[in-house]
Scaffold this motif. Structure first.
Motif: not given
Length: 148
Positions: A73-92
């Motif tokens: 589950f922690i690994s899944t959360l880390e993947e979600a964090l990575g995806q969220q960072r990618a979304i933020i970069a794309q929005l930037g």
């Protein structure tokens, strides 16, 4: 203003509307970035909380299967964090693109306004010349009338 000037004024108004629309898109994209950052913070906080739970459970004692589930589950959360960072970069990137479009629209409006101002000055000069010509004619007629 002349008929040609009226159509130019219409084009100017359309350019202003385009600029305002671009500004709204920039504001919305910036709001999306703010929301995405809040979600990132929440995910990071949840991940830290879950790691703290895992450590507490490890101290109490837990089965290896439970430990593996926590780690997955922690690994899944880390993947979600990575995806969220990618979304933020794309929005930037998107907000920068939208800002550039807004700047271009603003330059267009400013250019049109300068042309409108120039045209109005030219029309004012023409009107002043016509008025001076009429005044000169009136003065000349009055002079000749007084001499008769």
């Amino acid at each position: 203003m002349s008929k040609n000037g009226d159509s130019f004024e219409t084009l100017h108004q359309l350019a202003v509307q385009k600029m305002e629309d671009r500004a709204r898109v920039v504001a919305q994209t910036e709001a999306n970035i703010t929301q995405a950052n809040k979600q990132l913070d929440m995910l990071a906080e949840y991940r830290l909380d879950y790691i703290a739970r895992l450590q507490a459970r490890l101290q109490e004692g837990m089965s290896s299967a439970q430990c593996v589930n926590f780690q997955k589950f922690i690994s899944t959360l880390e993947e979600a964090l990575g995806q969220q960072r990618a979304i933020i970069a794309q929005l930037g990137k998107q907000v920068e693109k939208e800002r550039e479009a807004w700047f271009e629209a603003r330059r267009e409006v400013n250019s049109m306004q300068a042309l409108i101002d120039r045209r109005m000055q030219q029309e004012l000069k023409i009107a002043n010349r016509q008025e001076q010509k009429m005044n000169d004619e009136f003065a000349a007629r009055a002079y000749f009338a007084s001499r008769r």
